[in-house]
Design a protein around this motif. Structure first.
Motif, PDB file in Angstrom:
ATOM      1  N   GLN A  91      31.474  40.004  25.674  1.00 11.18           N
ATOM      2  CA  GLN A  91      31.040  39.044  27.343  1.00 11.18           C
ATOM      3  C   GLN A  91      32.241  38.443  27.756  1.00 11.18           C
ATOM      4  N   ALA A  92      32.710  38.652  27.907  1.00 11.15           N
ATOM      5  CA  ALA A  92      34.076  37.953  29.226  1.00 11.15           C
ATOM      6  C   ALA A  92      33.156  36.468  29.824  1.00 11.15           C
ATOM      7  N   ALA A  93      33.975  35.552  30.340  1.00 15.40           N
ATOM      8  CA  ALA A  93      33.436  34.887  31.303  1.00 15.40           C
ATOM      9  C   ALA A  93      33.912  35.171  32.502  1.00 15.40           C
ATOM     10  N   PRO A  94      32.975  34.568  33.682  1.00 16.21           N
ATOM     11  CA  PRO A  94      32.956  35.336  34.796  1.00 16.21           C
ATOM     12  C   PRO A  94      34.488  35.600  35.638  1.00 16.21           C
ATOM     13  N   LEU A  95      35.022  34.288  35.292  1.00 15.22           N
ATOM     14  CA  LEU A  95      35.977  34.295  35.765  1.00 15.22           C
ATOM     15  C   LEU A  95      37.341  35.410  35.318  1.00 15.22           C
ATOM     16  N   ASP A  96      36.749  35.437  33.612  1.00 16.33           N
ATOM     17  CA  ASP A  96      37.467  36.310  33.445  1.00 16.33           C
ATOM     18  C   ASP A  96      37.775  37.314  33.828  1.00 16.33           C
ATOM     19  N   ARG A  97      35.881  38.346  34.704  1.00 15.59           N
ATOM     20  CA  ARG A  97      35.571  39.535  35.171  1.00 15.59           C
ATOM     21  C   ARG A  97      36.788  40.005  35.887  1.00 15.59           C
ATOM     22  N   THR A  98      36.248  38.428  36.728  1.00 16.65           N
ATOM     23  CA  THR A  98      36.969  38.786  37.917  1.00 16.65           C
ATOM     24  C   THR A  98      38.070  39.268  38.603  1.00 16.65           C
ATOM     25  N   PHE A  99      39.155  38.384  37.389  1.00 11.53           N
ATOM     26  CA  PHE A  99      40.540  38.715  36.878  1.00 11.53           C
ATOM     27  C   PHE A  99      40.705  40.092  36.527  1.00 11.53           C
ATOM     28  N   GLN A 100      39.916  39.995  35.735  1.00 12.58           N
ATOM     29  CA  GLN A 100      40.120  41.816  34.652  1.00 12.58           C
ATOM     30  C   GLN A 100      39.824  42.973  35.851  1.00 12.58           C
ATOM     31  N   ALA A 101      38.871  43.099  37.096  1.00  9.00           N
ATOM     32  CA  ALA A 101      38.180  43.801  38.255  1.00  9.00           C
ATOM     33  C   ALA A 101      39.658  43.734  39.173  1.00  9.00           C
ATOM     34  N   LEU A 102      39.878  42.065  39.985  1.00 11.48           N
ATOM     35  CA  LEU A 102      41.131  42.138  40.348  1.00 11.48           C
ATOM     36  C   LEU A 102      42.588  42.842  39.311  1.00 11.48           C
ATOM     37  N   ALA A 103      42.615  43.260  38.603  1.00  6.75           N
ATOM     38  CA  ALA A 103      44.086  43.096  38.077  1.00  6.75           C
ATOM     39  C   ALA A 103      45.004  44.705  38.310  1.00  6.75           C
ATOM     40  N   ASP A 104      44.018  45.782  38.991  1.00  6.63           N
ATOM     41  CA  ASP A 104      44.048  47.264  39.380  1.00  6.63           C
ATOM     42  C   ASP A 104      44.111  47.606  40.605  1.00  6.63           C
ATOM     43  N   PRO A 105      45.167  47.957  41.087  1.00  7.62           N
ATOM     44  CA  PRO A 105      44.846  47.928  42.279  1.00  7.62           C
ATOM     45  C   PRO A 105      43.953  49.294  43.043  1.00  7.62           C
ATOM     46  N   THR A 106      43.934  50.130  42.414  1.00  9.07           N
ATOM     47  CA  THR A 106      42.971  50.932  42.758  1.00  9.07           C
ATOM     48  C   THR A 106      41.324  50.035  43.536  1.00  9.07           C
TER      49      THR A 106
ATOM     50  N   ALA B  94      31.835  43.192  37.195  1.00  6.95           N
ATOM     51  CA  ALA B  94      32.500  41.181  37.703  1.00  6.95           C
ATOM     52  C   ALA B  94      31.500  40.788  38.857  1.00  6.95           C
ATOM     53  N   GLY B  95      30.445  41.451  39.476  1.00  6.93           N
ATOM     54  CA  GLY B  95      29.687  40.647  40.686  1.00  6.93           C
ATOM     55  C   GLY B  95      30.182  41.238  41.224  1.00  6.93           C
TER      56      GLY B  95
ATOM     57  N   ALA C  46      31.622  39.027  48.149  1.00  2.32           N
ATOM     58  CA  ALA C  46      33.230  38.202  47.814  1.00  2.32           C
ATOM     59  C   ALA C  46      33.064  36.687  46.573  1.00  2.32           C
ATOM     60  N   ASP C  47      31.885  36.836  46.416  1.00  2.00           N
ATOM     61  CA  ASP C  47      31.284  34.934  45.933  1.00  2.00           C
ATOM     62  C   ASP C  47      31.584  34.755  44.892  1.00  2.00           C
TER      63      ASP C  47
ATOM     64  N   MET D  51      34.838  36.094  44.348  1.00  5.09           N
ATOM     65  CA  MET D  51      35.960  35.382  44.292  1.00  5.09           C
ATOM     66  C   MET D  51      36.139  34.086  44.372  1.00  5.09           C
ATOM     67  N   GLU D  52      35.002  33.415  45.050  1.00  7.37           N
ATOM     68  CA  GLU D  52      35.630  31.743  45.753  1.00  7.37           C
ATOM     69  C   GLU D  52      35.706  30.922  44.582  1.00  7.37           C
ATOM     70  N   GLU D  53      35.190  31.753  42.826  1.00  4.76           N
ATOM     71  CA  GLU D  53      35.621  30.749  41.629  1.00  4.76           C
ATOM     72  C   GLU D  53      36.876  30.930  41.972  1.00  4.76           C
ATOM     73  N   ALA D  54      37.224  32.265  41.274  1.00  5.40           N
ATOM     74  CA  ALA D  54      39.286  32.892  41.339  1.00  5.40           C
ATOM     75  C   ALA D  54      39.944  31.542  42.441  1.00  5.40           C
ATOM     76  N   MET D  55      39.484  31.546  43.354  1.00  4.46           N
ATOM     77  CA  MET D  55      40.659  30.596  44.674  1.00  4.46           C
ATOM     78  C   MET D  55      40.674  29.727  44.153  1.00  4.46           C
ATOM     79  N   ALA D  56      39.519  28.976  43.609  1.00  4.05           N
ATOM     80  CA  ALA D  56      39.529  27.595  43.337  1.00  4.05           C
ATOM     81  C   ALA D  56      40.209  27.226  42.096  1.00  4.05           C
ATOM     82  N   TRP D  57      40.094  28.290  40.818  1.00  4.75           N
ATOM     83  CA  TRP D  57      40.953  28.319  39.991  1.00  4.75           C
ATOM     84  C   TRP D  57      42.647  27.829  40.200  1.00  4.75           C
ATOM     85  N   LEU D  58      42.952  29.059  41.194  1.00  2.35           N
ATOM     86  CA  LEU D  58      44.299  29.279  41.503  1.00  2.35           C
ATOM     87  C   LEU D  58      44.724  28.499  42.363  1.00  2.35           C
ATOM     88  N   THR D  59      44.548  27.505  43.605  1.00  5.19           N
ATOM     89  CA  THR D  59      44.309  26.799  44.294  1.00  5.19           C
ATOM     90  C   THR D  59      44.526  25.546  43.275  1.00  5.19           C
ATOM     91  N   ARG D  60      44.679  25.291  42.936  1.00  6.96           N
ATOM     92  CA  ARG D  60      44.901  24.412  41.463  1.00  6.96           C
ATOM     93  C   ARG D  60      46.259  24.203  41.026  1.00  6.96           C
TER      94      ARG D  60
END
Length: 154
Positions: free
Chosen positions: A5-20, A60-61, A78-79, A81-90
């Motif tokens: 099981q990956a953390a939610p943030l990890d799953r989000t970035f893994q899902a967004l890593a692929d261009p398709t 990844a939700g 898109a919920d 992605m909000e956590e991913a955006m907060a991480w990137l904003t830092r």
């Protein structure tokens, strides 16, 4: 192979890593809901391949599926992605500060402070005196040292 099981943030970035998968999310962002076949239509891959990408997005939700009759519709969520955006904003704040410091340093180096105003030379003293006996003109002596730059870490 054991799937952990990956953390939610990890799953989000893994899902967004692929261009398709990013392209699928972009299409879902333009519509309220699309059937899987409508969603897969512009892609040069099989329907099962698109469904595997949708599985990753759903885990990844980022995508929710609803079934109406025999048709499965997908919607963007898109919920996560909000956590991913907060991480990137830092890190955006961090790099903005670093680049601002670099810019200030470069401006300081390229525009050194002006020397203090000196006392004006009286006109009588500025008149040239007799030439030196050797006939050579004197050459100015360069300064002994230059201004030190900023010390690293300060």
């Amino acid at each position: 192979m054991v799937k952990q099981q990956a953390a939610p943030l990890d799953r989000t970035f893994q899902a967004l890593a692929d261009p398709t998968r990013r392209a699928l999310l972009a299409r879902l962002g333009e519509a309220d809901a699309l059937s899987i076949s409508d969603l897969a239509r512009p892609f040069a891959m099989s329907l099962p391949a698109v469904m595997k990408h949708l599985d990753v997005l759903a885990e990844a939700g980022l995508v929710t599926r609803t079934k109406t009759g025999r048709t499965v519709f997908c919607q963007l969520n898109a919920d996560p992605m909000e956590e991913a955006m907060a991480w990137l904003t830092r890190y955006q704040i961090f790099w903005t500060r670093q680049l601002d410091r670099l810019q200030a340093f470069l401006e300081e180096e390229s525009c050194p402070p002006k020397p203090a105003p000196s006392t004006p030379i009286p006109v009588a003293a500025s008149t040239p005196g007799p030439a030196s006996p050797s006939g050579d003109g004197s050459t100015p002596v360069p300064p002994a040292s230059t201004r030190r730059g900023r010390i690293r870490g300060s």
